[in-house]
Write an enzyme that holds these catalytic residues in place. Structure first.
Site, PDB file in Angstrom:
ATOM      1  N   GLU A 169       0.632  -1.299   0.071  1.00  0.00           N
ATOM      2  CA  GLU A 169       0.002  -0.021   0.047  1.00  0.00           C
ATOM      3  C   GLU A 169       0.884   1.331  -0.005  1.00  0.00           C
ATOM      4  O   GLU A 169       0.361   2.208  -0.719  1.00  0.00           O
ATOM      5  CB  GLU A 169      -1.085   0.106   1.215  1.00  0.00           C
ATOM      6  CG  GLU A 169      -2.202  -0.888   1.222  1.00  0.00           C
ATOM      7  CD  GLU A 169      -1.896  -2.228   1.387  1.00  0.00           C
ATOM      8  OE1 GLU A 169      -1.032  -2.584   1.720  1.00  0.00           O
ATOM      9  OE2 GLU A 169      -2.818  -2.881   1.472  1.00  0.00           O
ATOM     10  N   HIS A 181     -10.623  -3.546  10.951  1.00  0.00           N
ATOM     11  CA  HIS A 181     -11.440  -3.175   9.648  1.00  0.00           C
ATOM     12  C   HIS A 181     -12.560  -2.274   9.932  1.00  0.00           C
ATOM     13  O   HIS A 181     -13.470  -2.727   9.294  1.00  0.00           O
ATOM     14  CB  HIS A 181     -11.750  -4.699   9.141  1.00  0.00           C
ATOM     15  CG  HIS A 181     -10.567  -5.494   8.708  1.00  0.00           C
ATOM     16  ND1 HIS A 181      -9.829  -5.994   9.388  1.00  0.00           N
ATOM     17  CD2 HIS A 181     -10.552  -5.681   7.259  1.00  0.00           C
ATOM     18  CE1 HIS A 181      -8.910  -6.586   8.892  1.00  0.00           C
ATOM     19  NE2 HIS A 181      -9.089  -6.460   7.307  1.00  0.00           N
TER      20      HIS A 181
HETATM   21  C1  TPP Z   1      -2.198  -4.620   4.674  1.00  0.00           C
HETATM   22  C2  TPP Z   1      -3.253  -5.134   4.128  1.00  0.00           C
HETATM   23  N1  TPP Z   1      -3.740  -5.043   2.677  1.00  0.00           N
HETATM   24  C3  TPP Z   1      -4.861  -5.395   2.452  1.00  0.00           C
HETATM   25  C4  TPP Z   1      -5.478  -6.590   3.133  1.00  0.00           C
HETATM   26  C5  TPP Z   1      -6.595  -7.115   2.439  1.00  0.00           C
HETATM   27  N2  TPP Z   1      -6.322  -8.581   2.424  1.00  0.00           N
HETATM   28  C6  TPP Z   1      -6.804  -9.539   3.403  1.00  0.00           C
HETATM   29  S1  TPP Z   1      -6.104 -11.061   3.200  1.00  0.00           S
HETATM   30  C7  TPP Z   1      -5.397 -10.733   1.820  1.00  0.00           C
HETATM   31  C8  TPP Z   1      -4.568 -11.577   1.068  1.00  0.00           C
HETATM   32  C9  TPP Z   1      -3.367 -11.968   1.833  1.00  0.00           C
HETATM   33  O1  TPP Z   1      -2.644 -12.610   0.912  1.00  0.00           O
HETATM   34  P1  TPP Z   1      -1.441 -13.547   1.483  1.00  0.00           P
HETATM   35  O2  TPP Z   1      -0.431 -12.884   2.325  1.00  0.00           O
HETATM   36  O3  TPP Z   1      -0.897 -14.442   0.568  1.00  0.00           O
HETATM   37  O4  TPP Z   1      -2.304 -14.652   2.748  1.00  0.00           O
HETATM   38  P2  TPP Z   1      -3.224 -15.772   2.336  1.00  0.00           P
HETATM   39  O5  TPP Z   1      -4.706 -15.189   2.092  1.00  0.00           O
HETATM   40  O6  TPP Z   1      -2.839 -16.368   1.119  1.00  0.00           O
HETATM   41  O7  TPP Z   1      -3.018 -16.565   3.419  1.00  0.00           O
HETATM   42  C10 TPP Z   1      -5.631  -9.265   1.525  1.00  0.00           C
HETATM   43  C11 TPP Z   1      -5.224  -8.529   0.368  1.00  0.00           C
HETATM   44  C12 TPP Z   1      -5.190  -6.547   4.396  1.00  0.00           C
HETATM   45  N3  TPP Z   1      -5.752  -7.398   5.386  1.00  0.00           N
HETATM   46  N4  TPP Z   1      -3.968  -5.967   4.729  1.00  0.00           N
END
Ligand code: TPP
Ligand code: TPP
Ligand code: MG
Ligand code: MG
Lengths: 337, 319, 319, 337
Positions: free
Chosen positions: D72, D141
């Site tokens: 971000e 959130h």
């Molecule tokens: C800083 C931030 N950006 C965006 C989000 C929204 N979000 C929640 S889970 C996620 C995906 C995370 O991907 P990853 O790190 O690969 O974890 P996975 O869900 O695959 O376990 C996103 C973008 C968030 N919670 N925090």
């Protein structure tokens, strides 16, 4: 151990610089409690940009006085993790302007962890930083950002104005079991004041009447306190006696001290270096108008920083921040003079 | 082989940066400049070599140690001196100071007081080019300390996955204030971090302006042709402390001597003399011209009025 | 060769995670669980294998997809279900929910709703160990998406230069919500980023609990002996969308089939049957026990009262 | 093109969802101006978590609708750099809670660049984000953080409460030459309202009287507006006529609209979802007490969020945020009923 005002003349009181008082606080707490350690950029051999950590590396070694790279978000996060697991980190962020890089760790992690864990976890961490203008450091090194942290549930906000308070409050902050943001002021480091020889702390949440008076209450904190005190002297020469209240900690705020004073003086001026819009002064004003409405003889006056990034040029910079004349004018306005 | 004219230009730039910093330090010591002032002394070859490899319509992003970048892009000495003296005629009308000089006319997006913060901004300039479909490139300057900030890694990755025309120029002067890079990274050759992001990286002697020019030219070629970002790590060393008031006592003397012996000004001068076949006398003429230009800039700036407080307050009213 | 008991434990854990998620998804569809719920289905072998390699007094840091980590550390199903149902008896007294379960008793510093934010927190737990001079380690779980956030790089570097006892466990499930890692990184084998920071990295099949256990054991050994951090990248694949309400239509069917054929529960079961010489009948008994435990946990939690609003407001008064 | 209130019954007015109205605004501006483009996580094929960017990828392609990784700070910084160099990026940060990661880029870069460059550079960027509680998404959130941005010189802050305003304000924000933070509300996306068929914009800095009344002024924004309107209906049944003012943009703030109303009604209630301490409501209260002191018949009442991180449990969550009953009570208090 008790609060000792350290007024000149008290026994065992020395004159110390604000930065020396902070250094003493750190040193004493590092000695007292092995779980205390310090992280920050250039705080070791270099002793910190404002010399607050001078000599600590020699006494406590590199395991407890830790020089960090320019990775503020993560070394603050490291403070959070260490605090959760039993340590009492003191994290230094060189300028409050740079706390813009660590807000997730402070706000979404440190301040919320106790709550989110249902009260099982605690984050006894202190974030020391430094703000304010006055050194020609321009827009990215001169802000007053306490209002951001004031708005965050779970965070305490401390802003000492004297060497005495700086020492006593920092010790209390380190012993506190919740996260504390401790904001120093770049123009105060070299100011001197009386500091007791004996150990003492200053309780968080207890304001201080820096000067008694019956005509008007002036609330100010950090570097605005000496300025207000000096304005108060000038006002006294005109037979206006201002009571000067320094809340010392913005969270918790010693609301009662302010309200009692206002109920006596019926006039309130609040002075802050920060930009007026959305500043802490507005919040204090909103509290006082709600809780002492019938006592107020005139609208509350707010003297605050101008609505602009801080300029580099020294004259413009000065024009952005409340000066003695502005404070005196506001007092006159509030007193209908 | 390079033309004499080209080598002259390189030397003129390197030398101008040297003179600018040297004269400003004097002004600082006289109390005429205040605040933070971070000299680029010892690093002149990097900005010069990189900017020589750029096109006029390309962009650069500078740092807190930014005077060299501004000059190498063709910034005006008068406006620079006026700015660091806090005058209305300065680049930022006296509102920015040393750490915030920007010059969009020369594509200089600006210096920055927040270490690392310029890196994603440069990526954004690259993104703009990509969205518009142009063939400009962006050179982003930053030093070793910034590489430990998360935005460096994030930005490398953004530029990589979006194939942006960005040259990451790492001015590895081996210190962040007093912190030596060996203590702040297990691998002091920081360009190696680029591999993990699939970004091609080049290492070059940051004190040799021609070496920098050549390597950057090669790097830019790849990047302008649409292959995405590249990194150039130029090793160098400051000739003094972090800012004017830092004596830099933590810098080991032999190390400093080593780098001073490879002084970028000296090397550029030698290139001009040898390859450019420029006589000592002609070189001295260039130097004289630079010194005069700087003297004029200082005179000019000193005479410039400070910004009007009243006008400033009127502007603030409109915010 | 592993003891039957050990393989039973691994299988019991893998299977418990599977059952926990499956049952909770039912509760979600019944409207009993609200908010975000990110199942760990398909990734069970990673938490299980890593935690089996840890000591009781070690720490872990979890993620928004955190139920598996909590269970693998020995978390209580009852408190977990109570939490996701928002009950006072839950891990966070109903205040945290799925994304914030922490269990300091089992060294679980907690899940996190901010992707990547747990990584420096884990480094901090490592820093605490270092300051105290202990020999615990910290396993930090995170997925591919988090690797593109700056704190990942910053944290790797901090752990590296301070030689902290940290195992970076990258659960590469190849998606961040719907973004495939191939589009978000030029090099999808993300452990290669560790090299640039001088951190040793291992890759392992994240669906095979024994492989994960072995590789992590090897990694931890290095790290516990004071050599600083290590990284383990475990490749895996979700068995469904990002959260309960995401059908995951963007996941190519063959790819999903491939990984489902290498289902971590199936593989762990086979290990138990083959290496552990456990009969089908005995395995069914374990499964029966797990199902019963979960059923009891759900019954228990459903009967638990919600937090009292009045009491909550009283607590808030004290803030 | 003009502001058209889009009241039902007007010609060429459809009912649109808030998120559809936002989608239209983006689509129209993307068509109108090639320098407009959009960056964010999952905004392309997926159409965004709240479906605001649905269909844009198909129409404008991957060069202008750009899916970003979880970085971000840097993709916001990329927005800043693109804006400085002639583009008009719309950057989406999924939750206002995650803006904690980008504050340096928003505050120290975007908001200050124009000033620091002596007025030569501009940053015409919009940061779209979304806040508030109500979906059981817990402490990280569900925040309402507009007060942080309200305090920052150089930044505009927009918080629409209706589909009509959302569309018209987003279009104005995109055309504005300075950075704008545009905060949507997760509970509003599915709400419907009348939106004109013809193109229109809503000017930044112009508040809207959502309901006329003479007994009390209620100021509210974002998701508090529908709640206040519904409370106002209940109050009307008791013959209390509340005037409901939605400033729509907090910066610039339509101070005059509020002051004029208060001067008529002599009573002010301000309702915000955010935590009370240091919130925007306090600042509005401080302005009104200063500029309409003699008109106020009672202390200004602030109805605000509780001083706590937002809890997961749905009943606790609800208890943290102003409800209709709280608003009605506050009105009664301010009217001494
Ligand atoms: C800083 C931030 N950006 C965006 C989000 C929204 N979000 C929640 S889970 C996620 C995906 C995370 O991907 P990853 O790190 O690969 O974890 P996975 O869900 O695959 O376990 C996103 C973008 C968030 N919670 N925090
Ligand atoms: C985010 C941030 N952290 C800390 C500082 C204080 N600071 C100013 S310059 C500097 C050193 C920067 O080192 P490097 O990136 O190597 O640049 P160099 O000074 O060597 O050119 C530091 C720590 C800052 N300005 N910004
Ligand atoms: Mg450096
Ligand atoms: Mg993933």
């Amino acid at each position: 151990m008790s609060e000792d005002k350290g007024r000149p003349g008290a026994s065992g009181v020395r004159q110390l610089k604000y930065r020396e008082a902070l250094n003493e606080a750190l040193r004493e707490e590092l000695r007292r409690d092995e779980s205390v350690f310090v992280i920050g950029g250039g705080i070791g051999q270099r002793g910190g940009s404002y010399k607050v950590t001078v000599g600590l590396l020699d006494e406590f070694g590199p395991r407890r006085i830790i020089d960090a790279p320019i990775a503020e978000a993560s070394f603050t996060g490291a403070g959070v993790g260490a605090a959760i697991t039993g340590m009492r980190p003191v994290v230094e962020i060189l300028f409050v302007d740079f706390t813009s890089l660590i807000i997730d760790q402070i706000v979404n992690q440190a301040a919320k962890y106790r709550f989110m864990s249902g009260g099982k976890g605690r984050v006894p961490m202190v974030l020391r930083t430094q703000g304010g203008s006055g050194n020609g450091l321009a827009a990215q090194h001169s802000q007053s950002l306490e209002a951001w942290y004031y708005h965050v549930p779970g965070l305490k906000v401390v802003m000492p104005s004297t060497a005495h308070d700086a020492k006593g409050l920092l010790k209390s902050a380190i012993r506190d079991d919740d996260p504390v943001i401790f904001i120093e002021h770049k123009l105060l480091y070299m100011t001197e004041g009386p500091v007791p020889q004996d150990e003492y702390t200053v309780e968080l949440g207890v304001g201080d009447i820096k000067r008694g008076g019956s005509d008007v209450t002036i609330v100010a904190w950090s570097n605005m306190v000496p300025r207000v005190l000096s304005a108060a002297e000038k006002l006294a020469a005109r037979r206006i006696e201002a009571e000067v209240i320094d809340p010392r900690t913005l969270v918790p705020l010693d609301k009662q001290l302010i309200l009692e004073s206002v109920k006596r003086t019926e006039h309130l001026v609040i002075v802050q270096e920060a930009v007026r819009r959305g500043g802490v002064a507005s919040d204090i004003a909103s509290i006082v108008q709600a809780e002492a409405f019938d006592y107020l003889d005139a609208p509350i006056e707010i003297v605050a920083g101008k609505n602009t990034p801080i300029p580099f040029n020294v004259q413009l910079e000065k024009a952005c921040v409340p000066q003695e004349a502005d404070i005196i004018e506001a007092v006159q306005r509030v007193l209908h003079l | 082989m390079y033309s004499r004219q080209f080598l002259e230009e390189l030397y003129r730039t390197v030398y101008t940066i040297r003179v600018f910093e040297t004269e400003c330090i004097k002004l600082y010591r006289q109390g005429l400049i205040i605040g933070y002032f971070h000299p680029y002394l010892g690093e002149e070859a990097i900005a010069t070599g990189v900017c020589a490899a750029l096109r006029k319509d390309d962009y650069i992003v500078s740092t807190h140690r930014g005077h060299g970048h501004c000059i190498a892009r063709g910034g005006e000495l008068k406006k620079m001196v006026a700015e660091v003296l806090g005058r209305e005629a300065g680049y930022c009308r006296g509102r920015g100071g040393s750490m915030h000089i920007a010059d969009l006319k020369t594509g200089n997006i600006g210096a920055n007081g927040i270490v690392g913060a310029g890196i994603p901004i440069g990526v954004g300039a690259g993104l703009g080019i990509y969205v518009r479909g142009g063939d400009q490139v962006v050179a982003i300057f930053f030093s070793d300390g910034a590489c430990n900030n998360g935005v460096f890694a994030e930005s490398l990755n953004l530029a990589a996955i979006w194939d942006l025309p960005v040259v990451f120029v790492l001015e590895n002067n081996q210190y962040a204030v007093s912190s030596p890079i060996e203590e702040m990274s297990r691998i002091p050759d920081l360009h190696r971090r680029a591999e993990g992001y699939g970004v091609a990286a080049y290492a070059v002697d940051g004190n040799d302006v021609l070496a920098v020019y050549e390597k950057t030219t090669e790097a830019i070629e790849a990047c302008r042709s649409g292959k995405g970002p590249v990194m150039v790590e130029a090793k160098t060393y400051r000739h003094g402390g972090h800012h004017v008031n830092d004596p830099g006592l933590y810098m080991p003397e032999e190390r400093l001597e080593y780098y001073k012996a490879r002084d970028p000004v000296k090397l550029a001068r030698e290139h001009l003399a040898a390859q450019g076949q420029c006589s000592e006398c002609d070189i001295t003429t260039i130097e004289q011209q630079v010194l005069e230009a700087m003297e004029q800039a200082v005179e000019y700036a000193k005479d410039c009025p400070a910004p009007s407080v009243e006008e400033f307050l009127k502007e603030v009213e409109q915010n």
